[in-house]
Design a protein around this motif. Structure first.
Motif, short mmCIF file in Angstrom:
data_model
loop_
_atom_site.label_atom_id
_atom_site.label_comp_id
_atom_site.label_asym_id
_atom_site.label_seq_id
_atom_site.Cartn_x
_atom_site.Cartn_y
_atom_site.Cartn_z
N ASN A 134 -31.97 13.14 -17.46
CA ASN A 134 -31.02 14.16 -17.95
C ASN A 134 -29.78 14.28 -17.09
N ASP A 135 -29.71 13.57 -15.97
CA ASP A 135 -28.47 13.55 -15.19
C ASP A 135 -27.44 12.69 -15.91
N THR A 136 -26.20 12.79 -15.46
CA THR A 136 -25.11 12.00 -16.05
C THR A 136 -24.48 11.14 -14.96
N VAL A 137 -24.26 9.86 -15.27
CA VAL A 137 -23.65 8.94 -14.33
C VAL A 137 -22.31 8.47 -14.88
N LYS A 138 -21.41 8.19 -13.98
CA LYS A 138 -20.10 7.65 -14.34
C LYS A 138 -20.15 6.14 -14.21
N PHE B 255 -22.33 10.58 -9.87
CA PHE B 255 -23.23 11.14 -10.89
C PHE B 255 -23.24 12.65 -10.76
N ILE B 256 -23.66 13.30 -11.85
CA ILE B 256 -23.74 14.76 -11.93
C ILE B 256 -25.19 15.13 -12.17
N LYS B 257 -25.72 16.01 -11.33
CA LYS B 257 -27.08 16.47 -11.51
C LYS B 257 -27.15 17.47 -12.67
#
Length: 360
Positions: free
Chosen positions: A255-259, A270-272
């Motif tokens: 469910n995290d997001t990575v660039k 990345f965004i937690k």
């Protein structure tokens, strides 16, 4: 008529109503029966055939069982069964022939996703997306994007001519398939006209034409669907667009997001997934809305519920699978469409239209 005979005829009539015996399954039936052919009372063998007819009724094993029982020879050997199989190797009529269907190649226009915004009266069929990184209901074919949205082509033939010239890039890769399924967060580039677009939802859940700069077109955001260990213990992540990326940051979780850098094919920051981050809803009734995660309800054995608050301080909730984190606590990492992910009520939309008319 004895109870056993009536049971046989009842099962035979059920079989004839549903299907006929298919020759291809005869060998499988012979093999399964050979396991029980080493001995045992005849009644037990008959009971086994009748019991299996219940299990394999849909695949027509019953026809073979009835054939054996009708012969009134319960001591048939495997060789005799093979002879029966040879007799059954005859072409069936068209009403009984089963043909492998294979992949579906057509899509009715009324069954197409509403996010494509196709009209109802321009034909019977709609473009069916090819196999690719996004599901059919979550994808946006290139032909719809170029012909129906950008109006760069009048028909499918002209779209083919455009793609054959290798002018269209999706995520920095040339795509010549007119039905290629683009999806959420994909970057479509047309270098000849120096145009770049990001596939994204508007607040009504429709795929919109969102133009971006060349600098923003160099990256995309990926939602982490799964973190796992592969062969030889190599860690990898699986993203929402079907990518498998090895050796990610150990702190990255589902469910995290990575660039993702599209030019070098490498992971960036990345965004937690956490309270206070900016997210966009990618499914459900609130699709396309943007807000800040307020809290998370955990439901063991079910779907976690995420509560989100938008810029107008309106709170809504959706499943965790519909949440896509697009920014940290400060601002989104991508540009947003015209409405900025804020959904208005019907009355507010009416007032906005009147205000626009008055100003003009």
């Amino acid at each position: 008529m004895s109870g056993k005979s009536s049971e046989i005829y009842r099962r035979r009539s059920e079989t004839k109503r549903r299907t006929r015996f298919i020759p291809e399954v005869a060998s499988a039936a012979v093999w399964t029966l050979s396991r029980f052919n080493e001995g045992g009372p005849q009644e037990l063998r008959l009971k086994w055939l009748l019991d299996d007819s219940d299990v394999f009724l849909s695949t027509s094993y019953t026809e073979l069982a009835v054939y054996i029982v009708e012969g009134q020879d319960l001591d048939l050997t495997v060789h005799k069964l093979i002879d029966i199989e040879g007799k059954l190797q005859q072409p069936l009529g068209p009403e009984y022939r089963r043909v492998a269907r294979g992949p579906r190649l057509h899509l009715k226009r009324l069954a197409a996703p509403k996010s494509w915004m196709l009209d109802k009266l321009s034909g019977t069929y709609a473009p069916r997306p090819a196999s690719g990184p996004h599901k059919l209901r979550e994808s946006f074919p290139l032909i719809v994007f170029l012909r129906n949205r950008l109006k760069y082509a009048l028909n499918g033939r002209e779209v083919k001519e455009i793609t054959r010239q290798r002018l269209i890039k999706v995520d920095n890769k040339v795509r010549t398939e007119i039905n290629y399924p683009t999806g959420f967060m994909d970057v479509v580039s047309i270098e000849k006209s120096n145009e770049h677009f990001r596939i994204i939802y508007d607040v009504k859940g429709r795929f919109t034409i969102h133009r971006i700069t060349a600098e923003e077109a160099k990256y995309k955001l990926l939602k982490v669907k799964r973190v796992a260990l592969g062969n030889r213990g190599i860690p990898h992540i699986v993203t929402h667009d079907g990518r498998t990326i090895r050796y990610p940051d150990p702190l990255i979780r589902a469910n995290d997001t990575v660039k993702f850098d599209l030019e070098n094919n490498k992971l960036g920051d990345f965004i937690k997934f956490d309270v206070g981050t900016t997210c966009m809803v990618t499914g459900g009734r609130n699709i396309g809305r943007v807000g800040t995660i307020v809290r998370r309800e955990k439901h063991l054995g079910g779907h976690d519920i995420i509560h989100v608050k938008d810029a107008n301080d309106r709170e809504f909730a959706t499943r965790i699978g519909n949440i896509f984190v697009i920014g940290d606590h400060e601002k989104p990492w991508i540009s947003l469409p015209k409405a900025k992910g804020i959904k208005l009520t019907i009355a507010e939309e009416r007032d906005a239209r009147r205000k626009t008319v008055d100003e003009s």
